[in-house]
Design a protein around this motif. Structure first.
Motif, PDB file in Angstrom:
ATOM      1  N   ALA A   1       2.099   4.394  -5.831  1.00 37.30           N
ATOM      2  CA  ALA A   1       2.436   5.692  -6.672  1.00 37.30           C
ATOM      3  C   ALA A   1       3.878   5.391  -7.170  1.00 37.30           C
ATOM      4  N   PRO A   2       4.976   5.325  -6.362  1.00 35.79           N
ATOM      5  CA  PRO A   2       6.195   5.053  -6.901  1.00 35.79           C
ATOM      6  C   PRO A   2       6.116   3.861  -8.041  1.00 35.79           C
ATOM      7  N   TYR A   3       5.760   2.786  -7.575  1.00 35.03           N
ATOM      8  CA  TYR A   3       5.522   1.558  -8.375  1.00 35.03           C
ATOM      9  C   TYR A   3       4.827   1.773  -9.828  1.00 35.03           C
ATOM     10  N   ALA A   4       3.929   2.749  -9.702  1.00 31.46           N
ATOM     11  CA  ALA A   4       3.018   3.146 -11.190  1.00 31.46           C
ATOM     12  C   ALA A   4       4.173   4.006 -11.964  1.00 31.46           C
ATOM     13  N   ALA A   5       4.808   4.874 -11.216  1.00 29.56           N
ATOM     14  CA  ALA A   5       5.873   5.607 -12.106  1.00 29.56           C
ATOM     15  C   ALA A   5       6.574   4.726 -12.840  1.00 29.56           C
ATOM     16  N   ARG A   6       7.158   3.658 -12.084  1.00 25.35           N
ATOM     17  CA  ARG A   6       8.081   2.808 -12.778  1.00 25.35           C
ATOM     18  C   ARG A   6       7.777   1.973 -13.820  1.00 25.35           C
ATOM     19  N   LEU A   7       6.472   1.556 -13.514  1.00 24.61           N
ATOM     20  CA  LEU A   7       5.638   0.710 -14.396  1.00 24.61           C
ATOM     21  C   LEU A   7       5.234   1.494 -15.822  1.00 24.61           C
TER      22      LEU A   7
ATOM     23  N   ARG B   1       0.735  -1.320   0.128  1.00 23.34           N
ATOM     24  CA  ARG B   1       0.041   0.080  -0.062  1.00 23.34           C
ATOM     25  C   ARG B   1       0.687   1.268   0.052  1.00 23.34           C
ATOM     26  N   THR B   2       2.101   1.221   0.776  1.00 30.16           N
ATOM     27  CA  THR B   2       2.656   2.514   0.922  1.00 30.16           C
ATOM     28  C   THR B   2       3.773   2.606  -0.234  1.00 30.16           C
TER      29      THR B   2
END
Length: 86
Positions: free
Chosen positions: A24-30, A20-21
Motif C-alpha cells: 500500500a505505501p508503494y502504491a501511494a509512492r507510485l 507483501r507488507t
C-alpha cells in the motif's frame, strides 16, 4: 473540467513486485510519481487526497487495488492534488 485537470486510470500491477507488507505505501509512492510526471512538477509538490488514501488502504497493507482512476489537478501555486475519481 479545467485545462489543468486530467483523469487517469493508473495500473498498479507493479505493486505486486513489492514485499507483501509494503504494497500500500508503494502504491501511494507510485501514484505520486506518475502524477508528478504528468503535471511536470517534483514529487514533493504532489499531495494525495484522503479519499484516495482510504481506497488504497481499504483492503489492508498487503492487497491494494490493481488499478485505480484518479483526477490530477494542478493548482495556481504549483502544487498538484490527486483525488479518487471512483
Amino acid at each position: 473540467m479545467a485545462s489543468n485537470e486530467v483523469v487517469l486510470s493508473i495500473n498498479l500491477r507493479d505493486v505486486k513486485k513489492a514485499s507483501r507488507t509494503r504494497r500500500a505505501p508503494y502504491a501511494a509512492r507510485l501514484i505520486k510519481s506518475i502524477a508528478a510526471r504528468h503535471a511536470k512538477v517534483d514529487e514533493d509538490k504532489v499531495k494525495l487526497s484522503e479519499s484516495l488514501n482510504n481506497v488504497l488502504w481499504s483492503n489492508g497493507i498487503q492487497r491494494p487495488p490493481s488499478k485505480i482512476k484518479v483526477k490530477i489537478t494542478k493548482r495556481e501555486d504549483g502544487t498538484v492534488l490527486v483525488e479518487y475519481q471512483g
